[in-house]
Design an enzyme around this catalytic site. Structure first.
Site, short mmCIF file in Angstrom:
data_model
loop_
_atom_site.label_atom_id
_atom_site.label_comp_id
_atom_site.label_asym_id
_atom_site.label_seq_id
_atom_site.Cartn_x
_atom_site.Cartn_y
_atom_site.Cartn_z
N CYS A 45 32.80 46.68 32.38
CA CYS A 45 33.96 46.62 33.28
C CYS A 45 35.27 46.62 32.49
O CYS A 45 36.26 47.23 32.89
CB CYS A 45 33.92 45.35 34.12
SG CYS A 45 32.49 45.23 35.18
C1 BEZ Z 1 29.34 44.91 32.38
O1 BEZ Z 1 30.35 45.17 33.02
O2 BEZ Z 1 29.31 45.02 31.18
C2 BEZ Z 1 28.12 44.45 33.08
C3 BEZ Z 1 28.21 43.69 34.21
C4 BEZ Z 1 27.05 43.24 34.81
C5 BEZ Z 1 25.82 43.58 34.29
C6 BEZ Z 1 25.74 44.37 33.17
C7 BEZ Z 1 26.89 44.82 32.55
#
Ligand code: BEZ
Length: 211
Positions: A45
């Site tokens: 994200c």
């Molecule tokens: C991420 O944004 O890195 C992420 C969020 C939830 C699960 C896996 C990755």
């Protein structure tokens, strides 16, 4: 039932990193992109938000407002924004909805309980000036989205809203378009003065008409 193309994008009022958002009022009479993030302080994200911040001038050029969402509080968003600026070299320059009570996530079907019951999946909604949903995308948390593709789709949506054309595979702004089957050859001569090539009666190409 999940939101489908052509549905009215639900209106809502919710907190965000840029204050309270009344969604329809915020979107105004232009295009909007609403996209969700599973959680604050997560790596994928972080990279996505940095990229959208860098691409903001491209969205602006197309008259498109962007707004993100995650199911965390504004105070978390503020702390995360500092990390995004530090690690991605771009400061958040659009609102991030703080959907702690999942009001918006539920309205838009952004939580898929069989994938994860607590976090949103990576949803994208492109919403037209008429507030209708023009595109939906759903990615799993483990896969970051390609926001160049979102821009490419916006170019196609804005073009095809005004002309009787569709865009072929991998089309990019500036490339030839396809004349929609409902247009006769006679009508095509008037609608597309740059001319067209008839490869098959159902496959006719014309230069992009709005250039
Ligand atoms: C991420 O944004 O890195 C992420 C969020 C939830 C699960 C896996 C990755």
């Amino acid at each position: 039932m999940s939101l489908q193309l052509g549905d009215t994008a639900p209106d809502f009022t919710q907190d965000s990193s840029a204050g309270t958002i009344h969604f329809h009022e915020w979107a105004g009479d232009g295009w909007a992109v609403l996209f969700s993030h599973p959680k604050d302080f997560t790596p994928v994200c972080t990279t996505e938000l940095g990229m959208v911040a860098k691409l903001k001038p491209e969205f602006d050029k197309r008259g498109v407002k962007v707004i993100g969402l995650s199911v965390d509080a504004v105070s978390n968003h503020e702390g995360w924004a500092k990390d995004i600026e530090e690690t991605q070299g771009a400061a958040l320059n659009f609102p991030l909805i703080a959907d702690g009570d999942r009001k918006v996530s539920d309205l838009y079907g952004m939580i898929h309980p069989n994938a994860d019951n607590t976090m949103t999946v990576r949803s994208v909604f492109i919403i037209g000036p008429d507030k209708k949903v023009k595109l939906t995308l759903t990615y799993p948390a483990s896969t970051g989205r390609n926001f160049q593709e979102i821009l490419r789709v916006i170019d196609s949506l804005q073009l095809t809203a005004g002309y009787k054309v569709a865009t072929p595979v991998d089309w990019k702004n500036g490339e030839d378009c396809i004349i929609v089957p409902a247009v006769s050859n006679e009508e095509a001569k008037t609608l597309f003065p740059k001319g067209f090539e008839e490869i098959k009666p159902y496959l006719r190409k014309t230069p992009q008409p709005n250039l």
